[in-house]
Design an enzyme around this catalytic site. Structure first.
Site, PDB file in Angstrom:
ATOM      1  N   CYS A  12       0.870  -1.183   0.027  1.00 20.66           N
ATOM      2  CA  CYS A  12       0.081   0.066  -0.104  1.00 20.66           C
ATOM      3  C   CYS A  12       0.870   1.155  -0.027  1.00 20.66           C
ATOM      4  CB  CYS A  12      -0.773  -0.167   1.225  1.00 20.66           C
ATOM      5  SG  CYS A  12      -2.331   0.830   0.836  1.00 20.66           S
ATOM      6  N   CYS A  88      -4.088  -1.110  -2.407  1.00 22.36           N
ATOM      7  CA  CYS A  88      -4.336   0.286  -2.675  1.00 22.36           C
ATOM      8  C   CYS A  88      -4.219   0.791  -3.998  1.00 22.36           C
ATOM      9  CB  CYS A  88      -4.060   1.284  -1.633  1.00 22.36           C
ATOM     10  SG  CYS A  88      -2.189   1.600  -1.930  1.00 22.36           S
ATOM     11  N   CYS A  96       6.921  -0.407  -9.145  1.00 19.63           N
ATOM     12  CA  CYS A  96       7.421  -1.109  -8.084  1.00 19.63           C
ATOM     13  C   CYS A  96       8.882  -1.320  -7.997  1.00 19.63           C
ATOM     14  CB  CYS A  96       6.511  -2.260  -7.872  1.00 19.63           C
ATOM     15  SG  CYS A  96       4.971  -2.029  -7.408  1.00 19.63           S
TER      16      CYS A  96
END
Length: 175
Positions: A12, A88, A96
Site C-alpha cells: 500500500c 491500494c 514497483c
C-alpha cells in the site's frame, strides 16, 4: 512442494492500514504454509491506531506490526517473495521495485479506511469493512490449490480475487 512456505507481501502507499490488516489476517490464518509481510511506497512510519485497535479486538497479534518501506523487500537478504498483492490504488499504479524471484502479482484494491471521516463509530465501520473485504480475499486465496495450478491459471485466479466485492481500480501511472 506440499511443505513449501509461501512468502506474501501486501503493498500500500502508507503501510498503516490495509496492507497491515492483510498481513495480520494471513499470518493468523495461513498457518505454517504462508508468511505475510506488508510495506508501503511512502510509509507513514507508524501503524494507524484504528488498525491496531481493530486487530487487537479481533484477537490478532499486533506486536510485530510496523510501517516500513517496500525497498526492504527488494534488497539482498530479503525473504524471497512468492506473491505480491497491492491493496491500494496508488501502489498499484506506481513503479514497483524489481522483486527477486519474479513473484506472482495481483491488485486487490479496496477503499482506504484511513481516509474515513465522521464519528468514531463511522471510522470504525470503515476499518471493519476493509477487514471484511481483505478477509474474504485471503480466505479464497488460502483455498486455492496453489501447488496444483499452472502459472497462467494461478495468475488468473489471483486477479479474479481482486475483482470481488469492494474492488477498486488502480490509478494509471502518471509520468
Amino acid at each position: 512442494m506440499a511443505d513449501k512456505l509461501y512468502n506474501v507481501l501486501f503493498l500500500c502507499t502508507g503501510n498503516s492500514a490495509r496492507s497491515i490488516i492483510a498481513e495480520a489476517i494471513l499470518n493468523k490464518l495461513g498457518g505454517v504454509k504462508f508468511h505475510a509481510y506488508s510495506a508501503g511506497s511512502q510509509p507513514k512510519g507508524a501503524v494507524n491506531p484504528h488498525t491496531i485497535a481493530l486487530l487487537k479486538g479481533l484477537g490478532h497479534d499486533t506486536s510485530g506490526l510496523r510501517s516500513k518501506s517496500w525497498t526492504e523487500f527488494a534488497q539482498t537478504g530479503a525473504p524471497p517473495l512468492d506473491f505480491v498483492f497491492t491493496v491500494c490504488d496508488n501502489a498499484a499504479g506506481e513503479s514497483c521495485p524489481v522483486w527477486p524471484g519474479q513473484p506472482m502479482t495481483a491488485h486487490w484494491g479496496i477503499p482506504d479506511p484511513a481516509e474515513a471521516t465522521g464519528s468514531d463509530a463511522e471510522i470504525a465501520v470503515a476499518f471493519q469493512d476493509a477487514y471484511r473485504m481483505l478477509l474474504r480475499r485471503i480466505e479464497i486465496f488460502l483455498a486455492l490449490p496453489i501447488a496444483k495450478l499452472d502459472r497462467m491459471t494461478l495468475r488468473a485466479r489471483l486477479r479474479e480475487i481482486g475483482q470481488i466485492e469492494g474492488a477498486t481500480s488502480p490509478r494509471p501511472n502518471v509520468a
